[in-house]
Write a protein that holds these residues in place. Sequence first.
Motif, PDB file in Angstrom:
ATOM      1  N   VAL A 175      24.714 -84.352  23.595  1.00 21.80           N
ATOM      2  CA  VAL A 175      25.545 -85.561  23.693  1.00 21.80           C
ATOM      3  C   VAL A 175      25.902 -85.821  25.151  1.00 21.80           C
ATOM      4  CG1 VAL A 175      27.765 -86.600  23.088  1.00 21.80           C
ATOM      5  CG2 VAL A 175      26.450 -85.383  21.339  1.00 21.80           C
ATOM      6  N   ASP A 176      26.305 -84.779  25.862  1.00 24.57           N
ATOM      7  CA  ASP A 176      26.635 -84.929  27.287  1.00 24.57           C
ATOM      8  C   ASP A 176      25.414 -85.362  28.102  1.00 24.57           C
ATOM      9  OD1 ASP A 176      29.283 -84.226  26.889  1.00 24.57           O
ATOM     10  OD2 ASP A 176      28.996 -82.129  27.467  1.00 24.57           O
ATOM     11  N   GLN A 177      24.258 -84.793  27.786  1.00 24.84           N
ATOM     12  CA  GLN A 177      23.029 -85.150  28.492  1.00 24.84           C
ATOM     13  C   GLN A 177      22.662 -86.610  28.230  1.00 24.84           C
ATOM     14  OE1 GLN A 177      21.410 -83.484  30.680  1.00 24.84           O
ATOM     15  NE2 GLN A 177      19.419 -84.494  30.842  1.00 24.84           N
ATOM     16  N   ALA A 178      22.814 -87.041  26.982  1.00 19.52           N
ATOM     17  CA  ALA A 178      22.531 -88.441  26.642  1.00 19.52           C
ATOM     18  C   ALA A 178      23.459 -89.378  27.394  1.00 19.52           C
ATOM     19  CB  ALA A 178      22.682 -88.653  25.137  1.00 19.52           C
ATOM     20  N   ALA A 179      24.722 -88.987  27.510  1.00 15.55           N
ATOM     21  CA  ALA A 179      25.689 -89.807  28.248  1.00 15.55           C
ATOM     22  C   ALA A 179      25.293 -89.908  29.719  1.00 15.55           C
ATOM     23  CB  ALA A 179      27.089 -89.216  28.112  1.00 15.55           C
ATOM     24  N   GLU A 180      24.810 -88.812  30.282  1.00 15.64           N
ATOM     25  CA  GLU A 180      24.393 -88.814  31.688  1.00 15.64           C
ATOM     26  C   GLU A 180      23.200 -89.749  31.899  1.00 15.64           C
ATOM     27  OE1 GLU A 180      24.285 -88.307  35.607  1.00 15.64           O
ATOM     28  OE2 GLU A 180      25.888 -87.589  34.279  1.00 15.64           O
ATOM     29  N   VAL A 181      22.246 -89.712  30.971  1.00 13.24           N
ATOM     30  CA  VAL A 181      21.089 -90.613  31.071  1.00 13.24           C
ATOM     31  C   VAL A 181      21.538 -92.065  30.977  1.00 13.24           C
ATOM     32  CG1 VAL A 181      18.958 -91.361  29.917  1.00 13.24           C
ATOM     33  CG2 VAL A 181      19.446 -88.918  30.184  1.00 13.24           C
ATOM     34  N   PHE A 182      22.433 -92.363  30.037  1.00 18.09           N
ATOM     35  CA  PHE A 182      22.918 -93.730  29.872  1.00 18.09           C
ATOM     36  C   PHE A 182      23.672 -94.195  31.115  1.00 18.09           C
ATOM     37  CE2 PHE A 182      26.007 -96.915  28.481  1.00 18.09           C
ATOM     38  CZ  PHE A 182      25.178 -97.811  27.823  1.00 18.09           C
ATOM     39  N   LEU A 183      24.525 -93.337  31.650  1.00 14.35           N
ATOM     40  CA  LEU A 183      25.274 -93.693  32.863  1.00 14.35           C
ATOM     41  C   LEU A 183      24.327 -94.007  34.012  1.00 14.35           C
ATOM     42  CD1 LEU A 183      28.155 -91.057  32.778  1.00 14.35           C
ATOM     43  CD2 LEU A 183      28.414 -93.534  32.591  1.00 14.35           C
ATOM     44  N   ARG A 184      23.289 -93.192  34.155  1.00 13.68           N
ATOM     45  CA  ARG A 184      22.315 -93.406  35.228  1.00 13.68           C
ATOM     46  C   ARG A 184      21.557 -94.710  35.060  1.00 13.68           C
ATOM     47  NH1 ARG A 184      18.334 -89.371  34.214  1.00 13.68           N
ATOM     48  NH2 ARG A 184      17.098 -90.995  33.191  1.00 13.68           N
ATOM     49  N   GLU A 185      21.211 -95.030  33.821  1.00 10.86           N
ATOM     50  CA  GLU A 185      20.358 -96.174  33.544  1.00 10.86           C
ATOM     51  C   GLU A 185      21.112 -97.494  33.419  1.00 10.86           C
ATOM     52  OE1 GLU A 185      17.082 -96.395  33.371  1.00 10.86           O
ATOM     53  OE2 GLU A 185      16.772 -94.269  33.797  1.00 10.86           O
ATOM     54  N   VAL A 186      22.405 -97.444  33.115  1.00 11.77           N
ATOM     55  CA  VAL A 186      23.132 -98.696  32.876  1.00 11.77           C
ATOM     56  C   VAL A 186      24.276 -98.903  33.875  1.00 11.77           C
ATOM     57  CG1 VAL A 186      24.308-100.126  31.149  1.00 11.77           C
ATOM     58  CG2 VAL A 186      22.393 -98.665  30.464  1.00 11.77           C
ATOM     59  N   ARG A 223      29.403-108.389  37.068  1.00 14.88           N
ATOM     60  CA  ARG A 223      29.150-107.004  36.658  1.00 14.88           C
ATOM     61  C   ARG A 223      28.859-106.929  35.169  1.00 14.88           C
ATOM     62  NH1 ARG A 223      31.607-102.012  38.302  1.00 14.88           N
ATOM     63  NH2 ARG A 223      31.757-102.943  40.371  1.00 14.88           N
ATOM     64  N   LEU A 224      29.601-107.675  34.367  1.00 13.52           N
ATOM     65  CA  LEU A 224      29.402-107.653  32.920  1.00 13.52           C
ATOM     66  C   LEU A 224      27.997-108.139  32.559  1.00 13.52           C
ATOM     67  CD1 LEU A 224      30.583-107.225  30.086  1.00 13.52           C
ATOM     68  CD2 LEU A 224      31.457-109.581  30.191  1.00 13.52           C
ATOM     69  N   ILE A 225      27.559-109.230  33.184  1.00 16.64           N
ATOM     70  CA  ILE A 225      26.214-109.753  32.924  1.00 16.64           C
ATOM     71  C   ILE A 225      25.155-108.737  33.324  1.00 16.64           C
ATOM     72  CG2 ILE A 225      24.537-111.482  33.691  1.00 16.64           C
ATOM     73  CD1 ILE A 225      26.904-113.481  33.795  1.00 16.64           C
ATOM     74  N   ASP A 226      25.333-108.108  34.491  1.00 14.48           N
ATOM     75  CA  ASP A 226      24.343-107.145  34.959  1.00 14.48           C
ATOM     76  C   ASP A 226      24.360-105.858  34.133  1.00 14.48           C
ATOM     77  OD1 ASP A 226      23.554-108.951  36.825  1.00 14.48           O
ATOM     78  OD2 ASP A 226      23.850-107.661  38.562  1.00 14.48           O
ATOM     79  N   VAL A 227      25.534-105.459  33.669  1.00 13.85           N
ATOM     80  CA  VAL A 227      25.621-104.298  32.783  1.00 13.85           C
ATOM     81  C   VAL A 227      24.832-104.563  31.504  1.00 13.85           C
ATOM     82  CG1 VAL A 227      27.198-103.132  31.174  1.00 13.85           C
ATOM     83  CG2 VAL A 227      27.720-103.170  33.593  1.00 13.85           C
ATOM     84  N   CYS A 228      25.028-105.746  30.936  1.00 12.40           N
ATOM     85  CA  CYS A 228      24.315-106.093  29.700  1.00 12.40           C
ATOM     86  C   CYS A 228      22.807-106.160  29.927  1.00 12.40           C
ATOM     87  CB  CYS A 228      24.846-107.407  29.133  1.00 12.40           C
ATOM     88  SG  CYS A 228      26.512-107.270  28.426  1.00 12.40           S
ATOM     89  N   GLU A 229      22.387-106.703  31.066  1.00 12.94           N
ATOM     90  CA  GLU A 229      20.960-106.764  31.379  1.00 12.94           C
ATOM     91  C   GLU A 229      20.383-105.358  31.557  1.00 12.94           C
ATOM     92  OE1 GLU A 229      17.124-107.409  32.157  1.00 12.94           O
ATOM     93  OE2 GLU A 229      18.529-108.815  31.240  1.00 12.94           O
ATOM     94  N   ALA A 230      21.117-104.489  32.237  1.00 15.84           N
ATOM     95  CA  ALA A 230      20.657-103.109  32.414  1.00 15.84           C
ATOM     96  C   ALA A 230      20.558-102.399  31.069  1.00 15.84           C
ATOM     97  CB  ALA A 230      21.600-102.352  33.346  1.00 15.84           C
ATOM     98  N   TRP A 231      21.479-102.726  30.175  1.00 14.90           N
ATOM     99  CA  TRP A 231      21.491-102.122  28.839  1.00 14.90           C
ATOM    100  C   TRP A 231      20.269-102.576  28.028  1.00 14.90           C
ATOM    101  CZ3 TRP A 231      26.560-102.632  25.476  1.00 14.90           C
ATOM    102  CH2 TRP A 231      26.539-101.676  24.456  1.00 14.90           C
ATOM    103  N   VAL A 232      19.972-103.876  28.092  1.00 15.14           N
ATOM    104  CA  VAL A 232      18.773-104.389  27.418  1.00 15.14           C
ATOM    105  C   VAL A 232      17.526-103.725  28.001  1.00 15.14           C
ATOM    106  CG1 VAL A 232      17.316-106.423  27.046  1.00 15.14           C
ATOM    107  CG2 VAL A 232      19.801-106.601  26.764  1.00 15.14           C
ATOM    108  N   SER A 233      17.461-103.659  29.323  1.00 13.73           N
ATOM    109  CA  SER A 233      16.306-103.056  29.987  1.00 13.73           C
ATOM    110  C   SER A 233      16.138-101.594  29.604  1.00 13.73           C
ATOM    111  CB  SER A 233      16.466-103.184  31.504  1.00 13.73           C
ATOM    112  OG  SER A 233      15.446-102.491  32.182  1.00 13.73           O
ATOM    113  N   TYR A 234      17.239-100.878  29.500  1.00 11.84           N
ATOM    114  CA  TYR A 234      17.218 -99.464  29.115  1.00 11.84           C
ATOM    115  C   TYR A 234      16.533 -99.275  27.758  1.00 11.84           C
ATOM    116  CZ  TYR A 234      19.478 -95.240  27.160  1.00 11.84           C
ATOM    117  OH  TYR A 234      19.739 -94.049  26.536  1.00 11.84           O
ATOM    118  N   LEU A 235      16.865-100.146  26.812  1.00  4.39           N
ATOM    119  CA  LEU A 235      16.245-100.056  25.489  1.00  4.39           C
ATOM    120  C   LEU A 235      14.812-100.585  25.510  1.00  4.39           C
ATOM    121  CD1 LEU A 235      19.255-101.131  23.259  1.00  4.39           C
ATOM    122  CD2 LEU A 235      18.389 -98.829  23.670  1.00  4.39           C
ATOM    123  N   GLU A 236      14.605-101.654  26.254  1.00  6.91           N
ATOM    124  CA  GLU A 236      13.278-102.276  26.329  1.00  6.91           C
ATOM    125  C   GLU A 236      12.255-101.322  26.937  1.00  6.91           C
ATOM    126  OE1 GLU A 236      11.688-106.624  27.853  1.00  6.91           O
ATOM    127  OE2 GLU A 236      13.217-105.605  29.039  1.00  6.91           O
TER     128      GLU A 236
END
Length: 199
Positions: free
Chosen positions: A64-75, A88-101
Amino acid sequence: MSPRRSVADTLETRQRILDRSLAIASAEGLEGLTIGRLAAELGMSKAGLLGHFGTKEALQLAVVDQAAEVFLREVPRKVKQMPSGLPRLIDVCEAWVSYLEREVLPGGCFFTAATAEFDGRSGRVRDALAGMNALWRRDLRIHIRRAVSDGELKPDTDVEQLIYEILGVMLALNHFLQLEHDSAAPRRARQALKRLLTK
């Protein structure tokens, strides 16, 4: 072998275990992690692998901690230079979409899968997942409130409702990518987010 090299080797082995565990858990769930399977895939003994974590639950918590670290790095860390508020909110959401994409993890969003797996349970793993989700909602709340105070979003914006809808879009994106293999899903998610974040 020097003590320094021994410590470095131990940390490197632990990281290999966590990386493989996260890949498995993202696709098959945290319960898919078995000491026997991991030991076989990594060419280790079960005792040697357990020596790094002690128990399966400790391994799950470390994942769980490792997954959080990956998410923090990627988003969030990818957009930390952006001004706070709506940009920042728009870019956070775009980074989140990109992370999954980009399928950073083979099973898509680890937290979506793990939360579905543990949401009806009790215990330390469930509490860790709930805590990570609460922290992420807090971050979104900060960005949205700043956007409202700066006049970038409507003054009557329902902050909690907007968080709910953003999360809904991201859950849908993960679903359509992972279950439906729908290549149009990222575009649809971006359209939905644009509607939500336009004043």
